[in-house]
Design a protein around this motif. Structure first.
Motif, PDB file in Angstrom:
ATOM      1  N   LEU A  64       0.821  -1.204   0.000  1.00 22.07           N
ATOM      2  CA  LEU A  64       0.000   0.000   0.000  1.00 22.07           C
ATOM      3  C   LEU A  64       0.859   1.260   0.000  1.00 22.07           C
ATOM      4  O   LEU A  64       1.957   1.279   0.539  1.00 22.07           O
ATOM      5  CB  LEU A  64      -0.904   0.036   1.237  1.00 22.07           C
ATOM      6  CG  LEU A  64      -1.955  -1.051   1.340  1.00 22.07           C
ATOM      7  CD1 LEU A  64      -2.691  -0.923   2.655  1.00 22.07           C
ATOM      8  CD2 LEU A  64      -2.925  -0.993   0.189  1.00 22.07           C
ATOM      9  N   HIS A  65       0.309   2.313  -0.593  1.00 20.83           N
ATOM     10  CA  HIS A  65       0.909   3.639  -0.493  1.00 20.83           C
ATOM     11  C   HIS A  65       0.091   4.437   0.514  1.00 20.83           C
ATOM     12  O   HIS A  65      -0.761   3.880   1.210  1.00 20.83           O
ATOM     13  CB  HIS A  65       0.922   4.314  -1.862  1.00 20.83           C
ATOM     14  CG  HIS A  65       1.873   3.660  -2.802  1.00 20.83           C
ATOM     15  ND1 HIS A  65       1.456   2.807  -3.791  1.00 20.83           N
ATOM     16  CD2 HIS A  65       3.221   3.717  -2.902  1.00 20.83           C
ATOM     17  CE1 HIS A  65       2.498   2.375  -4.457  1.00 20.83           C
ATOM     18  NE2 HIS A  65       3.589   2.904  -3.934  1.00 20.83           N
ATOM     19  N   GLU A  66       0.321   5.761   0.580  1.00 15.95           N
ATOM     20  CA  GLU A  66      -0.391   6.570   1.577  1.00 15.95           C
ATOM     21  C   GLU A  66      -1.894   6.590   1.353  1.00 15.95           C
ATOM     22  O   GLU A  66      -2.661   6.759   2.288  1.00 15.95           O
ATOM     23  CB  GLU A  66       0.105   8.025   1.558  1.00 15.95           C
ATOM     24  CG  GLU A  66       1.529   8.183   2.002  1.00 15.95           C
ATOM     25  CD  GLU A  66       2.487   8.114   0.835  1.00 15.95           C
ATOM     26  OE1 GLU A  66       2.030   7.994  -0.321  1.00 15.95           O
ATOM     27  OE2 GLU A  66       3.697   8.154   1.067  1.00 15.95           O
ATOM     28  N   ARG A  67      -2.315   6.441   0.107  1.00 16.03           N
ATOM     29  CA  ARG A  67      -3.751   6.470  -0.199  1.00 16.03           C
ATOM     30  C   ARG A  67      -4.109   5.268  -1.054  1.00 16.03           C
ATOM     31  O   ARG A  67      -3.398   4.942  -1.990  1.00 16.03           O
ATOM     32  CB  ARG A  67      -4.109   7.750  -0.933  1.00 16.03           C
ATOM     33  CG  ARG A  67      -3.874   8.977  -0.111  1.00 16.03           C
ATOM     34  CD  ARG A  67      -4.105  10.215  -0.908  1.00 16.03           C
ATOM     35  NE  ARG A  67      -3.689  11.345  -0.100  1.00 16.03           N
ATOM     36  CZ  ARG A  67      -4.320  12.497  -0.089  1.00 16.03           C
ATOM     37  NH1 ARG A  67      -5.351  12.693  -0.850  1.00 16.03           N
ATOM     38  NH2 ARG A  67      -3.887  13.462   0.682  1.00 16.03           N
ATOM     39  N   THR A  68      -5.235   4.635  -0.731  1.00 12.84           N
ATOM     40  CA  THR A  68      -5.706   3.487  -1.484  1.00 12.84           C
ATOM     41  C   THR A  68      -7.203   3.647  -1.723  1.00 12.84           C
ATOM     42  O   THR A  68      -7.946   3.967  -0.802  1.00 12.84           O
ATOM     43  CB  THR A  68      -5.440   2.169  -0.724  1.00 12.84           C
ATOM     44  OG1 THR A  68      -4.045   2.032  -0.513  1.00 12.84           O
ATOM     45  CG2 THR A  68      -5.948   0.980  -1.502  1.00 12.84           C
ATOM     46  N   LEU A  69      -7.631   3.414  -2.963  1.00 14.97           N
ATOM     47  CA  LEU A  69      -9.041   3.426  -3.339  1.00 14.97           C
ATOM     48  C   LEU A  69      -9.396   2.034  -3.819  1.00 14.97           C
ATOM     49  O   LEU A  69      -8.751   1.503  -4.724  1.00 14.97           O
ATOM     50  CB  LEU A  69      -9.304   4.453  -4.449  1.00 14.97           C
ATOM     51  CG  LEU A  69     -10.686   4.410  -5.095  1.00 14.97           C
ATOM     52  CD1 LEU A  69     -11.773   4.764  -4.096  1.00 14.97           C
ATOM     53  CD2 LEU A  69     -10.730   5.338  -6.294  1.00 14.97           C
TER      54      LEU A  69
ATOM     55  N   LEU B 210      -2.441   7.147   6.960  1.00 17.11           N
ATOM     56  CA  LEU B 210      -2.705   6.248   5.849  1.00 17.11           C
ATOM     57  C   LEU B 210      -4.200   6.317   5.581  1.00 17.11           C
ATOM     58  O   LEU B 210      -4.998   6.197   6.519  1.00 17.11           O
ATOM     59  CB  LEU B 210      -2.278   4.835   6.229  1.00 17.11           C
ATOM     60  CG  LEU B 210      -2.386   3.759   5.173  1.00 17.11           C
ATOM     61  CD1 LEU B 210      -1.369   4.024   4.064  1.00 17.11           C
ATOM     62  CD2 LEU B 210      -2.110   2.399   5.793  1.00 17.11           C
ATOM     63  N   ARG B 211      -4.602   6.531   4.333  1.00 16.50           N
ATOM     64  CA  ARG B 211      -6.016   6.689   4.009  1.00 16.50           C
ATOM     65  C   ARG B 211      -6.467   5.591   3.045  1.00 16.50           C
ATOM     66  O   ARG B 211      -5.852   5.391   2.008  1.00 16.50           O
ATOM     67  CB  ARG B 211      -6.274   8.047   3.391  1.00 16.50           C
ATOM     68  CG  ARG B 211      -7.738   8.243   2.996  1.00 16.50           C
ATOM     69  CD  ARG B 211      -7.971   9.621   2.487  1.00 16.50           C
ATOM     70  NE  ARG B 211      -8.044  10.500   3.641  1.00 16.50           N
ATOM     71  CZ  ARG B 211      -8.364  11.767   3.574  1.00 16.50           C
ATOM     72  NH1 ARG B 211      -8.614  12.329   2.417  1.00 16.50           N
ATOM     73  NH2 ARG B 211      -8.429  12.502   4.659  1.00 16.50           N
TER      74      ARG B 211
END
Length: 117
Positions: free
Chosen positions: A29-34, A57-58
């Motif tokens: 994962l990176h800082e944002r995951t959709l 982390l979002r």
């Protein structure tokens, strides 16, 4: 890649499926995951990574049916936002002063369950 103000650009992971959920491991994962699915939840395991204190982390989950199952360390603060028919099960951080994971869960059915290891 750098933004025009010199800061690092945040990477966003995007996972899409019509039927079936997503299993997300912390190291991928990176800082944002959709994550988007018609039917299916998201199983997120963040126990194997070190999230620095003060970092956020979002994870955003969009689905008609399907919730979020999140596994985190005892010191992680979890914030849950969004609209869904389903509750949030989280006993809160066991240890104070940790990083923050923000879950934006948007859907018709499905709750958010947080397990601390």
């Amino acid at each position: 890649m750098k933004k025009t103000d010199g800061t690092e650009q945040r990477k966003t992971d995007v996972k899409v499926s019509l039927i079936g959920g997503h299993r997300l491991e912390g190291e991928t994962l990176h800082e944002r995951t959709l994550t988007v699915s018609f039917v299916g939840g998201a199983d997120v395991d963040l126990t194997g990574i070190e999230i620095p204190d003060g970092a956020e982390l979002r994870i955003t989950k969009l689905s008609l049916i399907g919730g979020v199952s999140l596994k985190v360390r005892p010191d992680v603060v979890v914030e849950v936002h969004g609209i869904r028919l389903g509750g949030v099960k989280d006993d809160g951080p066991i240890e104070p002063g940790g990083p923050t994971v923000r879950i934006d869960a948007w859907g018709l059915l499905g709750g958010v369950t947080v397990t601390r290891w």
